[in-house]
Design an enzyme around this catalytic site. Structure first.
Site, PDB file in Angstrom:
ATOM      1  N   GLY A  74      35.938  36.570  38.132  1.00  0.00           N
ATOM      2  CA  GLY A  74      34.717  36.235  37.405  1.00  0.00           C
ATOM      3  C   GLY A  74      34.927  35.043  36.484  1.00  0.00           C
ATOM      4  O   GLY A  74      34.056  34.183  36.353  1.00  0.00           O
ATOM      5  N   SER A  75      36.093  34.993  35.851  1.00  0.00           N
ATOM      6  CA  SER A  75      36.354  33.886  34.915  1.00  0.00           C
ATOM      7  C   SER A  75      36.343  32.544  35.635  1.00  0.00           C
ATOM      8  O   SER A  75      35.815  31.554  35.120  1.00  0.00           O
ATOM      9  CB  SER A  75      37.705  34.076  34.214  1.00  0.00           C
ATOM     10  N   ASN A 153      28.844  42.792  28.398  1.00  0.00           N
ATOM     11  CA  ASN A 153      29.960  43.685  28.728  1.00  0.00           C
ATOM     12  C   ASN A 153      30.262  44.698  27.631  1.00  0.00           C
ATOM     13  O   ASN A 153      30.810  45.746  27.901  1.00  0.00           O
ATOM     14  CB  ASN A 153      31.225  42.884  29.046  1.00  0.00           C
ATOM     15  N   SER A 201      32.281  39.559  39.976  1.00  0.00           N
ATOM     16  CA  SER A 201      33.716  39.839  40.057  1.00  0.00           C
ATOM     17  C   SER A 201      33.944  41.172  40.752  1.00  0.00           C
ATOM     18  O   SER A 201      33.271  42.165  40.451  1.00  0.00           O
ATOM     19  CB  SER A 201      34.283  39.885  38.635  1.00  0.00           C
ATOM     20  N   GLY A 202      34.937  41.198  41.658  1.00  0.00           N
ATOM     21  CA  GLY A 202      35.176  42.382  42.469  1.00  0.00           C
ATOM     22  C   GLY A 202      35.655  43.610  41.714  1.00  0.00           C
ATOM     23  O   GLY A 202      35.232  44.733  42.000  1.00  0.00           O
ATOM     24  N   HIS A 203      36.523  43.396  40.706  1.00  0.00           N
ATOM     25  CA  HIS A 203      37.174  44.575  40.123  1.00  0.00           C
ATOM     26  C   HIS A 203      36.263  45.407  39.230  1.00  0.00           C
ATOM     27  O   HIS A 203      36.657  46.477  38.772  1.00  0.00           O
ATOM     28  CB  HIS A 203      38.476  44.185  39.403  1.00  0.00           C
ATOM     29  N   THR A 239      43.745  28.390  50.003  1.00  0.00           N
ATOM     30  CA  THR A 239      43.616  29.254  51.189  1.00  0.00           C
ATOM     31  C   THR A 239      42.882  30.539  50.806  1.00  0.00           C
ATOM     32  O   THR A 239      43.235  31.201  49.826  1.00  0.00           O
ATOM     33  CB  THR A 239      45.020  29.578  51.750  1.00  0.00           C
ATOM     34  N   CYS A 325      39.398  42.177  27.509  1.00  0.00           N
ATOM     35  CA  CYS A 325      40.088  40.906  27.309  1.00  0.00           C
ATOM     36  C   CYS A 325      40.301  40.605  25.848  1.00  0.00           C
ATOM     37  O   CYS A 325      41.168  39.838  25.482  1.00  0.00           O
ATOM     38  CB  CYS A 325      39.292  39.775  27.935  1.00  0.00           C
TER      39      CYS A 325
HETATM   40  N1  PLP Z   1      32.108  37.996  32.489  1.00  0.00           N
HETATM   41  C1  PLP Z   1      31.906  39.233  32.025  1.00  0.00           C
HETATM   42  C2  PLP Z   1      30.569  39.602  31.468  1.00  0.00           C
HETATM   43  C3  PLP Z   1      32.934  40.175  32.058  1.00  0.00           C
HETATM   44  O1  PLP Z   1      32.735  41.399  31.591  1.00  0.00           O
HETATM   45  C4  PLP Z   1      34.194  39.786  32.590  1.00  0.00           C
HETATM   46  C5  PLP Z   1      35.321  40.719  32.598  1.00  0.00           C
HETATM   47  O2  PLP Z   1      35.399  41.632  31.790  1.00  0.00           O
HETATM   48  C6  PLP Z   1      34.325  38.475  33.076  1.00  0.00           C
HETATM   49  C7  PLP Z   1      33.282  37.606  33.003  1.00  0.00           C
HETATM   50  C8  PLP Z   1      35.625  38.012  33.658  1.00  0.00           C
HETATM   51  O3  PLP Z   1      35.821  38.560  34.930  1.00  0.00           O
HETATM   52  P1  PLP Z   1      37.297  38.579  35.552  1.00  0.00           P
HETATM   53  O4  PLP Z   1      38.030  39.665  34.845  1.00  0.00           O
HETATM   54  O5  PLP Z   1      37.084  38.878  36.999  1.00  0.00           O
HETATM   55  O6  PLP Z   1      37.879  37.243  35.331  1.00  0.00           O
END
Ligand code: PLP
Length: 397
Positions: A74-75, A153, A201-203, A239, A325
């Site tokens: 996601g980042s 989040n 984001s997948g996780h 890749t 994070c």
């Molecule tokens: N954006 C939001 C709103 C999130 O909650 C997160 C992860 O907690 C991210 C971005 C970042 O995603 P990733 O952990 O896949 O880099």
């Protein structure tokens, strides 16, 4: 006190890879392991799986496969959307975002500010909503991009993205939404939302960590973040991680199929919120109505969130004080401060994030466990008046 259980209530931080997702991915490690760019049959096999995964992600989001680009997380998607949009902004130098974005967006914006771009960080109201008129007052002919997350989040507030996108477009700016927390939890259809760029984001939805995607609306031109080979139609070098793309596609398919079950999750969340608010001197952070179905964020006066988390963990409950994070920092959450929670109270907030995996018994266990923990911690606090069940001097709290 009931018997100790294990309750995972931190799905906004990450989710376990589901068995179905793992099964879908396995052949990519053992049989279909070619490089999708190779000119032989082993490569073609991998390319075929990758494109099927792309088509499936596109079906889940009701868009075209040509609009889906796989990334590493996601980042990365957030950084690509923002930096990429500015590279093709025809000289426009202004970005509008909000004070409650994820750090992937906030730090990308801060770094662009150091490079000479102008960034406006919009205020939100006490429940975390961005008001369309706030955007209208900030946007001008120099605005290249409006970046507002779809759902927060930490406090789960869901933004009026459609309305915000209309305002961005009236001024010729692009609209980006970070939908990392929304995808899989609520219906997300970029076309319906009217956005140009959308990250996921997948996780967060039972796919592995290390895979994400960026939706780029057809006809929208943004620069590259990662230059390299011709992968992802020359838009993102590297890749492709075929196995994880397949995992993301399967996870998203399942999440969309299971969206109706989110009503049950929302009922669990509401029971949890109601139960937690019965604890004296507690408050709900965020909106009661318009929040993610799994998100519950409650503040308790006169206790430290970190101590509460530790005791919850000892009782088998995984929760969080904020975003995964930033929760290793002792700074209070920028999101809670932005919605007007005072510094000391922001420290006492706990986020529980539920998913399909959680049950009524999980919620009962959390409620039974947390009350004595809060009581115990408050008994040690010099500023808690246990006779009156409130802070000694609430006015100064
Ligand atoms: N954006 C939001 C709103 C999130 O909650 C997160 C992860 O907690 C991210 C971005 C970042 O995603 P990733 O952990 O896949 O880099």
């Amino acid at each position: 006190m009931s018997e100790k259980r294990f309750v995972y209530a931190d799905h906004a931080a990450t989710t376990p890879v589901s068995q179905e997702v793992l099964e879908a991915m396995m052949p990519c490690f053992t049989e279909v392991w070619g490089n999708p760019s190779s000119q032989h049959s082993k490569g073609a096999e991998a390319k075929n799986l990758l494109e099927k995964a792309r088509a499936s992600v596109a079906r889940s989001l009701a868009c075209s496969p040509k609009e889906i680009f796989f990334t590493s997380c996601g980042s990365e998607s957030d950084n690509w959307a923002i930096r990429g949009a500015l590279k093709k902004a025809n000289g426009r130098k202004h970005i509008i975002t909000t004070k409650i974005e994820h750090h992937a967006v906030l730090h990308a914006c801060a770094s662009l500010e150091r490079e000479g771009y102008r960034v406006t960080y919009l205020d939100v109201d006490g429940e975390g909503f961005v008001h369309p008129e706030t955007l209208r007052a900030a946007i001008d002919d120099d605005t290249a991009l409006v970046a507002v997350m779809m759902a927060n989040n930490e406090i789960g507030t869901i933004q009026p993205i459609r309305e915000l996108a209309e305002i961005a477009h009236e001024k010729g700016a692009l609209m980006f939404t970070d939908a990392v927390q929304a995808v899989g939890s609520i219906p997300v259809y970029p076309e319906e939302l009217g956005v140009d760029l959308l990250s996921l984001s997948g996780h967060k939805l039972h796919a592995p960590k290390g895979i994400g995607a960026l939706y780029i609306r057809r006809g929208v031109s943004i620069g590259n973040l990662i230059d390299g080979g011709g992968q992802e139609r020359r838009r993102r070098g590297g890749t492709e991680n075929v196995a994880y793309a397949v995992g993301l596609a399967r996870a998203l398919e399942i999440a969309v199929e299971r969206l109706p079950d989110m009503e049950r999750v929302a009922r669990l969340r509401d029971r949890l919120i109601d139960g937690l608010l019965e604890i004296p001197a507690s408050r709900l952070n965020g909106s009661r109505m318009n929040r993610l179905p799994g998100n519950c964020n409650v503040g308790f006066e006169c206790i430290e969130g970190e101590s509460t988390l530790m005791l919850l963990d000892m009782a088998g409950i995984c929760a969080s004080t904020g975003s995964a994070c930033s929760s290793d920092s002792l700074e209070p959450s920028h999101v809670l401060l932005s919605i007007g929670v005072p510094h000391e109270k922001a420290h006492g907030s706990i986020r529980f994030s539920l998913s399909h995996d959680n049950t009524e018994d999980d919620v009962n266990y959390i409620l039974q466990t947390i009350s004595p923990i809060v009581e115990r911690l408050r008994a040690m606090s010099p500023i808690w008046d246990s006779q009156k069940n409130r802070a000694v001097d609430s006015a100064n709290m």
